[in-house]
Design an enzyme around this catalytic site. Structure first.
Site, PDB file in Angstrom:
ATOM      1  N   ARG A  46      17.285 -19.364   3.721  1.00 54.98           N
ATOM      2  CA  ARG A  46      16.931 -18.905   2.362  1.00 54.98           C
ATOM      3  C   ARG A  46      16.540 -20.116   1.522  1.00 54.98           C
ATOM      4  O   ARG A  46      15.612 -20.087   0.731  1.00 54.98           O
ATOM      5  CB  ARG A  46      18.073 -18.119   1.709  1.00 54.98           C
ATOM      6  CG  ARG A  46      17.823 -17.855   0.222  1.00 54.98           C
ATOM      7  CD  ARG A  46      18.603 -16.703  -0.408  1.00 54.98           C
ATOM      8  NE  ARG A  46      19.950 -16.555   0.072  1.00 54.98           N
ATOM      9  CZ  ARG A  46      20.977 -17.371  -0.225  1.00 54.98           C
ATOM     10  NH1 ARG A  46      20.807 -18.388  -1.050  1.00 54.98           N
ATOM     11  NH2 ARG A  46      22.180 -17.164   0.275  1.00 54.98           N
ATOM     12  N   TYR A  99      -2.816  -6.649 -12.910  1.00 56.99           N
ATOM     13  CA  TYR A  99      -2.383  -5.932 -11.710  1.00 56.99           C
ATOM     14  C   TYR A  99      -1.258  -4.960 -12.117  1.00 56.99           C
ATOM     15  O   TYR A  99      -0.301  -5.361 -12.792  1.00 56.99           O
ATOM     16  CB  TYR A  99      -1.884  -6.937 -10.661  1.00 56.99           C
ATOM     17  CG  TYR A  99      -1.326  -6.283  -9.433  1.00 56.99           C
ATOM     18  CD1 TYR A  99      -2.169  -5.631  -8.544  1.00 56.99           C
ATOM     19  CD2 TYR A  99       0.041  -6.271  -9.176  1.00 56.99           C
ATOM     20  CE1 TYR A  99      -1.667  -5.001  -7.427  1.00 56.99           C
ATOM     21  CE2 TYR A  99       0.550  -5.646  -8.057  1.00 56.99           C
ATOM     22  CZ  TYR A  99      -0.313  -5.010  -7.184  1.00 56.99           C
ATOM     23  OH  TYR A  99       0.196  -4.374  -6.076  1.00 56.99           O
ATOM     24  N   ASP A 171      -2.777 -15.833 -12.345  1.00 50.99           N
ATOM     25  CA  ASP A 171      -2.726 -15.114 -11.074  1.00 50.99           C
ATOM     26  C   ASP A 171      -4.096 -15.271 -10.433  1.00 50.99           C
ATOM     27  O   ASP A 171      -5.088 -14.710 -10.900  1.00 50.99           O
ATOM     28  CB  ASP A 171      -2.371 -13.644 -11.327  1.00 50.99           C
ATOM     29  CG  ASP A 171      -2.224 -12.848 -10.032  1.00 50.99           C
ATOM     30  OD1 ASP A 171      -2.879 -13.198  -9.027  1.00 50.99           O
ATOM     31  OD2 ASP A 171      -1.462 -11.861 -10.031  1.00 50.99           O
ATOM     32  N   LYS A 196      -3.272 -10.841   0.184  1.00 54.21           N
ATOM     33  CA  LYS A 196      -4.706 -10.576   0.013  1.00 54.21           C
ATOM     34  C   LYS A 196      -5.534 -11.637   0.749  1.00 54.21           C
ATOM     35  O   LYS A 196      -5.403 -11.778   1.942  1.00 54.21           O
ATOM     36  CB  LYS A 196      -5.022 -10.480  -1.480  1.00 54.21           C
ATOM     37  CG  LYS A 196      -3.989  -9.668  -2.293  1.00 54.21           C
ATOM     38  CD  LYS A 196      -3.946  -8.189  -1.918  1.00 54.21           C
ATOM     39  CE  LYS A 196      -2.743  -7.451  -2.507  1.00 54.21           C
ATOM     40  NZ  LYS A 196      -2.551  -7.577  -3.936  1.00 54.21           N
TER      41      LYS A 196
HETATM   42  C1  LIG Z   1      -1.440  -7.417  -4.853  1.00 56.10           C
HETATM   43  C2  LIG Z   1      -1.368  -8.208  -6.101  1.00 56.10           C
HETATM   44  C3  LIG Z   1      -0.140  -8.627  -6.617  1.00 56.10           C
HETATM   45  C4  LIG Z   1       1.182  -8.248  -5.987  1.00 56.10           C
HETATM   46  O1  LIG Z   1       1.328  -8.755  -4.715  1.00 56.10           O
HETATM   47  P1  LIG Z   1       2.201  -8.079  -3.531  1.00 56.10           P
HETATM   48  O2  LIG Z   1       2.009  -9.037  -2.418  1.00 56.10           O
HETATM   49  O3  LIG Z   1       1.622  -6.720  -3.299  1.00 56.10           O
HETATM   50  O4  LIG Z   1       3.596  -7.993  -4.032  1.00 56.10           O
HETATM   51  C5  LIG Z   1      -0.145  -9.411  -7.762  1.00 56.10           C
HETATM   52  N1  LIG Z   1      -1.302  -9.739  -8.378  1.00 56.10           N
HETATM   53  C6  LIG Z   1      -2.497  -9.334  -7.912  1.00 56.10           C
HETATM   54  C7  LIG Z   1      -3.742  -9.722  -8.643  1.00 56.10           C
HETATM   55  C8  LIG Z   1      -2.576  -8.552  -6.768  1.00 56.10           C
HETATM   56  O5  LIG Z   1      -3.770  -8.143  -6.325  1.00 56.10           O
END
Ligand SMILES: *Cc1c(COP(=O)(O)O)cnc(C)c1O
Length: 381
Positions: A46, A99, A171, A196
């Protein structure tokens, strides 16, 4: 060193005793101590794990940051940033077209702990300034936004945050560090859903953050270990594997997306195409300045509302109807009934996520096949 070289080599460990060319999957929870209380580099997974450490080095290298941290999901990364850096009474100014999961976390969980949020449209940086309060500690930016692909000026938002003594968080999931490097534009912290583009193959859930300020890093690392939203070694290894091909994949995502955006803008059933690479996009000039290229996401409005959208989604053969984005395969979705269904209709429509909106995550297949698939399906729409 150029980005694509770094993407291939980042995270390498020349100290590995076997000479393994890639960092192996250290699928282990705990590490031997030579004497009671005498700890080696790793103690408990962890707190730290060699495969995760390789990913954390790679993320830092790609964002040109001093420090990287990996998480079990993008939302795990966002949660840990808030837990580590804010406290009761603090306030955040955020882009309204966020998001959906981030907005849900802010409004339905973090508000319960006394953190306040104000949302702004954000394409005019003055919006951020107007929303600042004495307690504002963060300006939270997502660009391009999801699903409307508005472009927010990172440099301007960062300056407004800094002048106020607040942090600017970006982000960077939609762009990946290949297309956009927020820290170079003045942001303090970058967040990713590695699910992603960084992972890139729709086969894992993960998150990451990168930053250069050591005090922020120590606080977030403390929260990472305390709260425990850490990724397993195998998922870290998969993200590392994805990162090696990031630059070549992104080039193809961008060129396919641009061709599809151009095709759609000529189509008589399409009312409006939202793609930062089109000269008609309201922030096209800013996009050219702050992004290397325009990304793999394309949104558009169909003439006639929900029914034609449903027919389009029913007829696609190569595009897969699914949520998420950033994988090698092309996906198509209807935000108001899928990714953004949890956002109340009134709020959704106020920001422009109407029933006629379609979002594409353009993959790396052959562009002619993708365009033929859309052309044939639009016949039925
Ligand atoms: C998918 C996404 C998230 C969240 O990510 P997870 O891996 O699904 O928890 C946050 N910000 C953006 C822009 C995203 O596309």
């Amino acid at each position: 060193m150029h980005f694509s070289t770094k993407a291939v080599r980042a995270g390498e460990d020349h100290k590995d005793p076997t000479g393994a060319v890639v960092v192996p999957i250290y699928q282990v929870s705990t590490f031997r101590q030579t004497e009671p209380g005498v700890e080696g580099e790793y103690v408990y997974s962890r707190t730290g794990n060699p495969t995760r450490a390789a990913l954390e080095r790679a993320i830092a290298a790609l964002e040109e940051a001093e420090h990287g941290l990996a998480f079990a999901s993008g939302m795990g990364a966002v949660t840990t940033l808030i837990l580590g850096l804010l406290r009761e009474g603090d306030h955040v100014v955020a882009v309204e077209d966020l998001y959906g999961g981030t907005r849900r976390l802010f409004d339905q969980i973090m508000r319960n702990f006394g953190v306040g949020f104000t949302y702004v449209e954000g394409t005019d940086p003055k919006d951020f300034k107007a929303a600042l309060k004495q307690e504002t500690k963060m300006v939270w930016v997502e660009t391009p936004t999801n699903p409307l692909l508005k472009v927010i000026d990172i440099k301007a938002a960062s300056k407004i945050a800094r002048d106020h003594g607040a942090m600017c968080i970006v982000d960077n999931t939609f762009m990946s560090p290949y297309l956009q490097q927020p820290l170079k534009l003045g942001a303090d912290i970058v967040v990713h859903s590695t699910t992603k583009y960084l992972g890139g193959h729709s086969d894992l859930i993960g998150g990451a953050v990168a930053m250069s300020d050591s005090q922020h890093y120590e606080k977030v690392r403390f929260a990472q270990n305390a709260a425990g939203a850490v990724p397993g070694p195998f998922d870290c290894w998969l993200v590392l594997r994805g990162i090696r091909t990031l630059a070549v994949r992104m080039d193809r995502h961008c060129s396919n997306a641009r061709k599809i955006a151009e095709f759609l803008s000529q189509h008589q059933k399409v009312a409006d195409v939202l793609y930062p690479g089109l000269p008609s996009h309201p922030q096209h000039e800013l996009a050219q300045r702050q992004m290397r290229s325009f990304g793999g996401m394309v949104s558009f409005h169909l003439q006639g509302g929900f029914e034609p959208c449903k027919r389009l989604l029913k007829h696609v053969k190569i595009f897969t109807v699914a949520e998420s984005l950033g994988g090698v395969e092309s996906l198509i979705e209807h935000p108001s009934s899928m990714t953004h269904a949890s956002v109340p209709r009134e709020q959704r429509e106020k920001i422009g996520v109407t029933d006629s909106l379609i979002r594409l995550s353009v993959g790396i297949e052959d562009d002619e096949d993708l365009i033929s698939d859309l052309a044939a399906s639009l016949e039925h729409a």
